[in-house]
Design an enzyme around this catalytic site. Structure first.
Site: not given
Ligand code: PLP
Length: 377
Positions: A50, A102, A175, A200
């Site tokens: 992790r 977004y 972003d 993406k």
């Protein structure tokens, strides 16, 4: 780091050679835990997956090289990456973001700001001076922008936003999912943090959900983000990280092809009477074209929108007639997708009802143009 170009470094996965086997592709290391020495110290600097995963370190190094950052971190998704930035803030902190960005993140942020006690101010990126007005001469902690803005493709100046954010004492996060490091390196223009939905273009093959942050400097904020990622568990999986580094090896080719095709499509339909408007930052008629030229090089992305004459019904009818464009959400893959954002976002959406979003893939552009042409009727 080698002296070759970024593009060559990325094509060769940073010239990776596996020491154990001589393989030129990094192995997938699925182990969740790593052995300790006789004194119970970490043997190779890693304890638990992790916090440390050799698989995602490789993809992180590739992205860091592309963005020209000081460090990068992979996340379970673009949303997880963005959420971690906002979670690093304290109640009462001022945050400024555009009113069109977004949709999923905007909705989450408005809700999160209420429960976390953030002072969230939104600005209309289409209006000159709107960010300055939103900052209002008062201190702020974070300015968040997205450029080009999904799905209207408004362009926001990164350099100007960085200056305004820094004057207000804030960090600028960008972003850059749609621009990708192939077309824009926000850190070069003054950004402090860059965020990607790696789902993406970075991966590009529609088979990984992942996100990433890149920092300009390894400061206290970056350390906090790292702790939140590890403790909150917003990490990528080993196999996803492997697929992502594989996808990134071809990102330059894919993004350039998609951008060239999107520009050809935008130009072909720019003056088409069946459309109210074509929105694409690569068109000289686009209000953000001049700014886009200063911060995008090699193309203007594979994303564009058609505003179809006749409202929502006409937009949906056009989508139904398309044969090559696939009606599905998401963007940035090798296959072309079409989406009616208003149907997804619902009645309180700021997106025009007649807007049809196109994610242009790497198919033959003549086929894509022919498909759009027949579907417009
Ligand atoms: N940012 C942009 C511009 C996006 O288009 C998306 C997803 O569509 C996200 C962030 C969220 O990324 P993810 O779906 O990987 O969580």
């Amino acid at each position: 780091m080698s002296k070759s170009s970024i593009e060559s470094d990325i094509a060769q996965g940073l010239h990776f050679i596996d020491e154990a086997t001589g393989g030129v592709v990094p192995p997938i290391q699925p182990s969740t835990t790593f052995v300790r020495d006789a004194d119970y110290e970490l043997l190779r600097g890693r304890g638990y997956a992790r916090d440390h995963n050799p698989g995602f370190e490789h993809a992180e190094n590739m992205l860091c090289r592309m963005e020209g950052g000081a460090d990068a971190k992979l996340f379970a998704s673009g949303m997880a990456a963005a959420a971690t930035v906002f979670q690093s803030l304290a109640p009462g902190d001022r945050v400024v973001c555009p009113s069109v960005m977004y949709w999923g993140l905007r909705g989450w942020l408005v809700d999160f700001a209420k429960t976390w006690g953030l002072d969230l101010v939104q600005f209309d990126a289409t209006q000159d001076g709107a960010l300055e007005q939103a900052l209002d001469g008062r201190p702020a902690k974070l300015v968040w922008i997205e450029t080009p803005c999904n799905p209207t493709w408004d362009v926001i100046s990164i350099a100007e936003s960085a200056k305004l954010a820094h004057d207000a004492g804030a960090v600028l996060a960008v972003d850059s999912t749609v621009a990708t490091p192939v077309l824009t390196q926000p850190i070069v223009h003054g950004a402090d943090l860059v965020m990607h939905s790696a789902t993406k273009y970075l991966n590009g093959h529609g088979d990984v959900v992942s996100g990433a942050l890149v920092t300009a400097k390894e400061d206290a904020l970056w350390e906090r983000i790292g702790v939140l990622r590890g403790e909150g568990g917003a990490i990528a999986g080993s196999f996803d990280a492997y697929l992502l580094q594989r996808g990134m090896r071809t990102v330059f080719l894919r993004v350039r092809q998609s951008s060239a095709s999107a520009l050809a499509i935008a130009k072909h339909f720019e003056n088409d009477k069946r459309l109210e408007r074509v929105s694409y930052p690569g068109l000289e008629s686009h209000p953000g074209h001049a700014i886009a030229k200063t911060q995008m090089s090699g193309g203007f992305s594979g994303m564009l929108s058609f505003m179809v004459n006749g409202g929502a019904e006409a937009a949906l009818a056009f989508i139904r007639r398309l044969k090559l464009f696939i009606p599905a959400t998401s963007l940035g893959g090798v296959e072309s997708l079409v989406e009616h954002r208003y149907s997804i976002e619902g009645a309180d959406s700021p997106i025009p009802e007649n807007l049809v979003r196109l994610s242009v893939g790497i198919e033959r552009v003549e086929d894509l143009i022919a498909d759009l042409d027949q579907a417009l009727g």
